[in-house]
Design an enzyme around this catalytic site. Structure first.
Site, PDB file in Angstrom:
ATOM      1  N   ASP A 244      -4.797   8.322   7.291  1.00  0.00           N
ATOM      2  CA  ASP A 244      -3.500   7.686   6.333  1.00  0.00           C
ATOM      3  C   ASP A 244      -3.850   6.291   5.561  1.00  0.00           C
ATOM      4  O   ASP A 244      -3.615   6.127   4.786  1.00  0.00           O
ATOM      5  CB  ASP A 244      -2.140   7.819   7.099  1.00  0.00           C
ATOM      6  CG  ASP A 244      -1.628   8.748   7.470  1.00  0.00           C
ATOM      7  OD1 ASP A 244      -2.031   9.992   6.890  1.00  0.00           O
ATOM      8  OD2 ASP A 244      -0.832   9.098   8.288  1.00  0.00           O
ATOM      9  N   GLY A 245      -4.608   5.534   6.542  1.00  0.00           N
ATOM     10  CA  GLY A 245      -4.912   4.254   5.980  1.00  0.00           C
ATOM     11  C   GLY A 245      -5.906   4.287   4.809  1.00  0.00           C
ATOM     12  O   GLY A 245      -5.794   3.636   3.850  1.00  0.00           O
TER      13      GLY A 245
ATOM     14  N   THR B  59       7.742   8.468   9.160  1.00  0.00           N
ATOM     15  CA  THR B  59       6.927   8.905  10.266  1.00  0.00           C
ATOM     16  C   THR B  59       5.694   8.072  10.758  1.00  0.00           C
ATOM     17  O   THR B  59       4.781   8.094  11.465  1.00  0.00           O
ATOM     18  CB  THR B  59       6.355  10.354   9.961  1.00  0.00           C
ATOM     19  OG1 THR B  59       5.735  10.390   8.532  1.00  0.00           O
ATOM     20  CG2 THR B  59       7.460  11.488  10.037  1.00  0.00           C
ATOM     21  N   ALA B  60       6.034   6.729  10.145  1.00  0.00           N
ATOM     22  CA  ALA B  60       4.760   5.737  10.397  1.00  0.00           C
ATOM     23  C   ALA B  60       5.500   4.524  11.140  1.00  0.00           C
ATOM     24  O   ALA B  60       5.786   4.792  12.348  1.00  0.00           O
ATOM     25  CB  ALA B  60       4.255   5.248   9.182  1.00  0.00           C
ATOM     26  N   TYR B  61       5.469   3.342  10.792  1.00  0.00           N
ATOM     27  CA  TYR B  61       5.958   2.420  11.605  1.00  0.00           C
ATOM     28  C   TYR B  61       7.203   2.386  11.889  1.00  0.00           C
ATOM     29  O   TYR B  61       7.790   2.096  12.980  1.00  0.00           O
ATOM     30  CB  TYR B  61       5.675   0.954  10.873  1.00  0.00           C
ATOM     31  CG  TYR B  61       5.590  -0.385  11.692  1.00  0.00           C
ATOM     32  CD1 TYR B  61       6.103  -0.209  12.945  1.00  0.00           C
ATOM     33  CD2 TYR B  61       5.472  -1.602  11.245  1.00  0.00           C
ATOM     34  CE1 TYR B  61       6.320  -1.416  13.714  1.00  0.00           C
ATOM     35  CE2 TYR B  61       5.607  -2.762  11.772  1.00  0.00           C
ATOM     36  CZ  TYR B  61       5.839  -2.436  13.092  1.00  0.00           C
ATOM     37  OH  TYR B  61       5.781  -3.869  13.773  1.00  0.00           O
TER      38      TYR B  61
ATOM     39  N   PHE C  75       9.159   4.982  12.543  1.00  0.00           N
ATOM     40  CA  PHE C  75       9.210   6.052  13.775  1.00  0.00           C
ATOM     41  C   PHE C  75       8.791   5.375  14.950  1.00  0.00           C
ATOM     42  O   PHE C  75       9.619   5.393  15.885  1.00  0.00           O
ATOM     43  CB  PHE C  75       8.133   7.083  13.413  1.00  0.00           C
ATOM     44  CG  PHE C  75       8.160   8.238  14.426  1.00  0.00           C
ATOM     45  CD1 PHE C  75       8.965   9.017  14.539  1.00  0.00           C
ATOM     46  CD2 PHE C  75       7.011   8.159  15.352  1.00  0.00           C
ATOM     47  CE1 PHE C  75       9.046  10.169  15.373  1.00  0.00           C
ATOM     48  CE2 PHE C  75       7.140   9.126  16.189  1.00  0.00           C
ATOM     49  CZ  PHE C  75       8.097  10.139  16.452  1.00  0.00           C
ATOM     50  N   SER C  76       7.687   4.684  14.865  1.00  0.00           N
ATOM     51  CA  SER C  76       7.372   3.958  16.177  1.00  0.00           C
ATOM     52  C   SER C  76       8.538   2.883  16.499  1.00  0.00           C
ATOM     53  O   SER C  76       8.566   2.509  17.958  1.00  0.00           O
ATOM     54  CB  SER C  76       6.213   3.022  16.141  1.00  0.00           C
ATOM     55  OG  SER C  76       5.193   3.952  15.412  1.00  0.00           O
TER      56      SER C  76
END
Length: 329
Positions: A76-77, A191-193, A195-196
């Site tokens: 993803d990056g 669904t990235a940061y 989500f965390s």
């Protein structure tokens, strides 16, 4: 007419270099012209020596408007880096996952040859992903103006000091609290940061903005999902001298003094992602996060005209002795 495909890779990794070399060869075999960034092409030549497959150099042999599609090899990056490069040209990106989760990627490393064949047949569709516009204000002056595909995250600058912030929606203050930070995200970034940090998963086609506190010390610190037309803001309060750091997609950052204000709105310029499979987002969630689904029986596919079965009637036996009412007890 020649069809050019931009090949972008994380050339600092051996696996990515090998995948990029294979992609270039497969593109040429399919009658397409691979194009590479000059630095990445130089890394390829340094790693493999003289290459026998020709690839045009972006900026010398052609420009971005001459390219049909960007093929991104990595996680993803790498896709986020590619989005920075091509967003202004509306160039669609198709990701081939070489990372761990790779939520933005469309296919896996094992599908590389098939992916090239799909590109050659133009067997893909392009969808637009919402992005956000970010402005940073300090003492009435706009200090920074940028954008993000996934999220913008305000984080505390010092590990030992929490931030004091106030959240705002549509130019109205909502609540203030101490925290480790606040994430403001798009559905793609859910669904990235976000989500965390405990935020909800939002389907990509849903138009919304998210605001998710990080380790907040307050009663009302729930994640918020608001209209895409809303204006979000977070202010770093001056009750303490704690500084913050603002990150956009984990790639661009700026230090924030107390009194800073971050404003977030929907951007009018999306990022375009190419899809070769019309896989439901729910299936992607299950696959990427390896979610358990054992015991699922699936929907009942019945004809609309098929009558329903009789409803079973259970006869309750009457008690042999009348039950006295409470007033007679």
């Amino acid at each position: 007419m020649s069809r050019r495909i931009l090949v972008l890779a994380h050339t600092g990794r051996e696996e990515s270099l090998k995948a990029a070399r294979e992609a270039c060869r497969e593109l040429i075999a399919s009658g397409l012209i691979p194009v590479m960034d000059p630095e990445e092409r130089a890394d390829m030549a340094l790693f493999f020596g003289e290459r026998d497959e020709p690839a045009e150099v972006l900026g010398s042999d052609c420009e971005l408007p001459d390219v049909e599609l960007g093929m991104v090899l990595g996680g993803d990056g790498t896709i986020l880096r590619a989005a920075e490069m091509v967003r202004d040209q509306n160039l669609p990106l198709l990701g081939v996952n070489l990372g761990h989760v790779g939520f933005l990627a469309e296919s896996e490393r094992a599908d590389l040859k098939d992916t090239v064949r799909w590109i050659a047949r133009r067997d893909y569709v392009v969808e637009e992903r919402m992005t956000i516009d970010i402005q940073v204000w300090v003492k009435g002056q706009r200090l920074w103006h940028t954008w993000a595909l996934n999220e913008v995250s305000l984080e505390k600058g010092n590990r030992e000091r929490m931030l004091e912030v106030v959240m705002e929606v549509d130019e109205r203050p909502l609540t203030s609290f101490g925290c480790d930070g606040v994430v403001m995200a798009t559905p793609t970034g859910s669904t990235a940061y976000a989500f965390s940090a405990g935020g909800p998963v939002v389907w990509p086609e849903v138009e919304a903005l998210l605001m998710v506190p990080i380790s907040a010390h307050a009663l009302f610190t729930k994640p918020l999902v608001v209209s895409p037309r809303s204006r979000l803001a977070v202010e770093v309060l001056t009750r303490t001298d704690a500084h913050g750091v603002l990150w956009c997609d984990g790639r661009r950052s700026i230090d924030l003094p107390p009194g800073s204000r971050i404003e977030v709105t929907r951007s009018d310029k999306p990022v375009r992602l190419a899809r070769t499979h019309q896989t439901p987002f729910s299936a992607r969630l299950v696959s990427k996060f390896e979610l358990p689904t054992s015991g699922w029986r699936g929907p009942m596919h019945q004809s609309r005209n098929e009558p329903t079965g009789p409803v079973p009637v259970i006869n309750q036996p009457k008690p042999s002795t009348p039950v006295p009412s409470p007033k007679h007890l």
